[in-house]
Write a protein that holds these residues in place. Structure first.
Motif: not given
Length: 303
Positions: A66-92
């Motif tokens: 689905r993301l590949v199709a969406a990237a193509r539909r919106w004219g992107l060169d490739e599928v955007p990367l998925t971010p990592p999960p939020p940190p268990a401990k937030k940075p200071h």
């Protein structure tokens, strides 16, 4: 210093071909993994039996397709990367060196910063003001699952609060950018407080929440700005390390490079201000960060 990157008007044909092939392959994989009929050892299902649930692998393949199709539909060169999960401990979070004001720490004033301390290869997309209200932008970012944070000025959003309520309903955070977008250091403490606290009141009334994050217009502030912001319930005052326009990027750092954890700024603007649309702007942004190996993460997950 500024670096101007030429406009990406021509799509990369190889990338588009990859998207087409990848979409077809992944859809077939999802269907074969989760939707194939029963084999000889499986009990037969009658016409009214519930459909077989997709396996986790099949769901993952289907979502990627689905993301590949969406990237193509919106004219992107490739599928955007998925971010990592939020940190268990937030940075200071502290004020960037050289961006502090007198009594920054002992008065516990909101820090002004341009980058989140992280070892992850991520950046944060922030969008200011609220002038352009492009429904295609909402669809694009929802299709691609790209998180962003909006900093709103009331005089530009009061003609259509509903647009930003829809944005909020999609999981994006709305924050404070003052009532009228003034040059705050030119105002008295009380005038600055009226601009910031007044916007807090409107944010609560229109969107149900008083933000704890505030961006001073133009990135300009003084001690009174941060004192006033704190008195209005603000805890953080992020600005930015890069700014993306529809036809170029601008960098704060002399080496003209993105860094892990950088905050990127753009604006709600369209053809009346730019030689392009917000879709063009986001295409430039996403193509560049993906090409350089960055994912887009949600700012508030790190505050």
């Amino acid at each position: 210093m500024r670096l101007i990157v030429q406009n990406d008007k021509n799509q990369i044909h190889a990338g588009r071909s990859f998207l087409v092939r990848g979409s077809a392959v992944l859809v077939c994989a999802a269907l074969l993994a989760g939707c194939a009929g029963p084999d000889a050892s499986s009990p037969a299902r009658g016409p009214g039996a519930p459909a077989q649930a997709l396996s986790p692998q099949a769901r993952q393949a289907a979502e990627h397709a689905r993301l590949v199709a969406a990237a193509r539909r919106w004219g992107l060169d490739e599928v955007p990367l998925t971010p990592p999960p939020p940190p268990a401990k937030k940075p200071h979070i502290t004020a960037r060196d050289g961006f502090e004001v007198d009594h920054q720490e002992d008065w516990e004033l909101p820090p002004v910063f341009t980058t989140i301390p992280t070892k992850q290869k991520i950046v944060f997309l922030t969008i200011d003001d609220g002038s352009e209200k492009d429904p295609d932008f909402l669809r694009m970012m929802r299709d691609l699952k790209i998180p962003y944070t909006a900093f709103l000025s009331n005089y530009l959003v009061d003609d259509d609060y509903g647009y930003f309520r829809r944005m909020q309903s999609y999981g994006h955070t709305l924050n404070n950018h003052t009532l009228h977008h003034p040059y705050l250091p030119g105002l008295s403490y009380e005038e600055q407080r009226d601009e910031i606290c007044g916007m807090q009141d409107i944010m609560e009334r229109q969107f149900g929440k008083r933000p704890t994050v505030f961006r001073p217009p133009y990135g300009d502030y003084n001690q009174d700005t941060l004192r006033a912001a704190k008195s209005c319930g603000i805890r953080y005052a992020p600005i930015w390390n890069e700014e993306v326009f529809v036809d170029h990027w601008e960098y704060r750092e002399d080496d003209q490079k993105m860094r892990r954890g950088d905050i990127v700024l753009t604006h709600f603007r369209g053809r009346s201000d730019w030689n392009g649309t917000m879709i063009d702007d986001m295409r430039r942004f996403l193509n560049k960060v993906t090409r350089e190996g960055y994912a887009v993460a949600r700012l508030e997950d790190y505050l």
